[in-house]
Design an enzyme around this catalytic site. Structure first.
Site, PDB file in Angstrom:
ATOM      1  N   SER A 147      31.178  37.274  23.197  1.00 54.62           N
ATOM      2  CA  SER A 147      30.085  37.777  22.372  1.00 54.62           C
ATOM      3  C   SER A 147      28.754  37.645  23.108  1.00 54.62           C
ATOM      4  CB  SER A 147      30.080  37.055  21.023  1.00 54.62           C
ATOM      5  OG  SER A 147      29.176  37.664  20.136  1.00 54.62           O
ATOM      6  N   ASP A 306      24.704  43.249  21.504  1.00 58.46           N
ATOM      7  CA  ASP A 306      25.204  42.237  22.437  1.00 58.46           C
ATOM      8  C   ASP A 306      26.404  42.787  23.221  1.00 58.46           C
ATOM      9  OD1 ASP A 306      27.107  42.187  20.422  1.00 58.46           O
ATOM     10  OD2 ASP A 306      27.245  40.016  20.331  1.00 58.46           O
ATOM     11  N   ASP A 308      29.678  42.624  23.285  1.00 56.81           N
ATOM     12  CA  ASP A 308      30.835  43.233  22.620  1.00 56.81           C
ATOM     13  C   ASP A 308      30.422  44.095  21.439  1.00 56.81           C
ATOM     14  OD1 ASP A 308      30.152  40.894  21.150  1.00 56.81           O
ATOM     15  OD2 ASP A 308      32.128  40.869  20.222  1.00 56.81           O
ATOM     16  N   ASP A 310      28.978  43.673  18.512  1.00 54.62           N
ATOM     17  CA  ASP A 310      29.157  43.369  17.099  1.00 54.62           C
ATOM     18  C   ASP A 310      27.866  42.847  16.466  1.00 54.62           C
ATOM     19  OD1 ASP A 310      29.173  40.866  18.292  1.00 54.62           O
ATOM     20  OD2 ASP A 310      30.975  40.151  17.269  1.00 54.62           O
TER      21      ASP A 310
END
Length: 567
Positions: A147, A306, A308, A310
């Protein structure tokens, strides 16, 4: 675990590759480093793995990835063998160092266990993985990501057939399976090429991507406003070297946002995240380049996702025409207000329309929702619990999901995914900014309008990093202090209630979280991070003025600082 013995196993065993053994030999005189790498196995927590990339049992590497995957495979075989092996597991990976390699290692381990996998032909966002699980009817999913963590980290998150991250009941069983694996050399694996030739690894084409994008676009509320103003509002977007670049830009373009500038320096994947200290949209420094571009182009809004994709951060103009960051609670409240007020006629027809937030998220969104007759439910921290509620709603048909969000910049509109989705959030934030633009207002002015109607809510997060074994003990001592000291007052305000979530309260699972609610309705929540060596203090309050709210927050922050020094 005897860390010296474990260290010797790794450097003396032919099972571990030459590069791994060389890395470990380079630290042979550093006992503290050896201890940190080998004093335990990298924890497979309630969501999966997250750790520093490197050699060792307490690091994330191809061997700890194999171990985690074998644990997952054994759980699937024991509990869902007939359909689980055929339905398979879909795996995605982000732009971090070793993400693609870890994806392939997981797929190879599954193949050696007789379980199919589906992997994407390139890096993909976490919400795309969540969507793909149900789209492909898989038994589970894996995403390789850490993340928003610093570049040294990577991770491995496990999802179940409903598209959400595994919740404690399933996680506990998988953890048991992982913990049974003591000998790395006994973990089965076969070559990538053989896995493909045998039909165990399957490469996905663009059909899954297209279906995801169409599902995201279906969440638009006011296409009429986009049609009229989508070419006029100026948006600067940065993917922060991550997976959001293609899906976010594609969605914005296809619905009619034609004045979008991407930050070129941060457009392409880069596992060093070379333009930022940390690829975290919660940190204002990550937007330095984007803000420079926005000033030159007089942009209305800056959006950043960010690695990834999410989480989403937003920069807006204040009344002085300066670019300032909104926090996650503010973005969430704005979205709750926009979605409900612009869709109220439809929402009124739903059965028990409900938003879902976490126990450490501001009460402002709940206040807004309830003022329009919409319910609000709280879950534990972690979007997996919001995803779990969505699935519960669909089974019982007692509630209708409107939106879910948490203070850490995670939002979900729609049920196409069961995790926070930076793609749909970027779309709805852009639509919302266009709505205010059509009224001659900025998003910041929209927030002030909400405060004037519902009260001046303010929040703060104090995060303390405590690394290694000593840090873990310090975190435990801090939690024990606040749990056991029978605190009666905080900043001369009486404690009205102490909620200890280890006691299965409020219908929620056990969790190591404390929440102090004071007589003036301000509150403090304390919890160890589940993914980083940190303990977090969340603070919230409601004031009659901005100044009063800020004063309450500042007093509580000083109280926490003094308390920590005594522990």
């Amino acid at each position: 675990m005897n860390y010296i013995n474990e260290y010797k196993k790794w450097i003396n065993s032919d099972y571990f590759d030459r590069k791994t053994r060389e890395e470990l030999l380079n630290i042979e005189h550093d006992k503290k480093e050896i201890e940190d790498r080998f004093y335990k196995n990298l924890d497979f927590g309630t969501g999966g793995l997250r750790g520093i990339i490197g050699a060792g049992s307490n690091r994330i590497n191809i061997y700890t990835i194999r171990r985690a995957t074998l644990g997952l495979a054994n759980y699937i075989i024991k509990n869902n063998k007939e359909q689980g092996t055929d339905r398979g597991v879909v795996i995605a990976y982000d732009s971090r160092y070793m993400s693609k390699e870890f994806c392939e290692e997981a797929a190879k381990t599954l193949a050696a266990c007789g379980i199919k996998s589906y992997i994407f032909d390139s890096l993909k966002s976490t919400p795309q993985l969540s969507f793909a699980i149900r789209y492909l009817n898989c038994i589970a999913g894996i995403v390789i990501t850490a993340s928003h963590n610093p570049k040294e980290y990577n991770g491995y998150k496990v999802y179940w057939s409903d598209g959400g991250q595994i919740c404690p009941n399933i996680a506990g069983e998988i953890i048991k399976e992982v913990n049974l694996i003591e000998d790395y050399s006994k973990i089965p694996t076969i070559s990538y090429e053989e896995s493909i030739s045998l039909g165990f690894i399957n490469i996905l084409d663009e059909k899954c991507d297209n279906a995801f994008i169409n599902s995201v676009k279906s969440q638009i509320i006011r296409q009429d406003i986009i049609d009229e103003y989508g070419s006029k509002i100026k948006i600067v977007y940065t993917p922060l070297h991550g997976t959001g670049n293609i899906p976010v830009r594609r969605v914005l373009k296809e619905v009619g946002f034609t004045n979008v500038t991407v930050v070129k320096e941060q457009e392409m994947p880069d596992f060093n995240f070379s333009t930022v200290k940390s690829p975290n949209p919660e940190e204002i420094e990550a937007f330095n380049i984007a803000t420079e571009i926005a000033r030159k182009e007089n942009a209305n809004i800056i959006i950043g996702t960010d690695p990834d994709c999410d989480r989403v951060g937003v920069i807006v103009k204040n009344k002085q025409n300066e670019y300032i960051a909104l926090n996650g609670n503010q973005i969430g409240a704005l979205l709750v207000n926009y979605i409900i007020t612009n869709n109220i006629n439809s929402i009124n027809l739903f059965k028990n329309p409900t938003i879902i937030k976490t126990i450490v998220t501001s009460q402002l969104g709940a206040e807004i929702a309830r003022s329009y007759g919409v319910n609000c439910l709280d879950t534990l921290t972690g979007f997996k619990f919001i995803g779990e509620k969505i699935s519960e709603f669909e089974k019982t048909n007692n509630h209708t999901f409107i939106m879910g969000y948490e203070e850490s910049y995670g939002y979900l509109i729609g049920t196409h995914a069961r995790d926070k989705d930076g793609v749909v959030s970027s779309l709805l934030i852009s639509e919302m900014a266009t709505y205010y633009y059509s009224k001659g207002m900025s998003l910041y002015e929209g927030l002030l309008e909400i405060y004037e109607k519902h009260g001046y809510y303010k929040e703060s997060l104090k995060s303390i990093t405590l690394k290694g074994r000593d840090g873990l003990n310090k975190i435990k001592n801090i939690m024990s202090y606040f749990r056991e000291c029978n605190i009666k007052e905080i900043t001369d305000v009486k404690v009205k209630e102490l909620k200890d979530y280890l006691n299965n309260i409020d219908g929620l699972p056990k969790s190591d979280v404390l929440k102090f609610i004071l007589e003036d309705e301000s509150w403090i929540a304390i919890r160890p991070s589940g993914t980083e060596p940190k303990i977090k203090f969340y603070i919230g309050c409601k004031g009659n003025t901005v100044e009063q709210a800020e004063n309450i927050i500042n007093n509580i922050e000083r109280y926490i600082e003094r308390a920590i020094k005594t522990i």
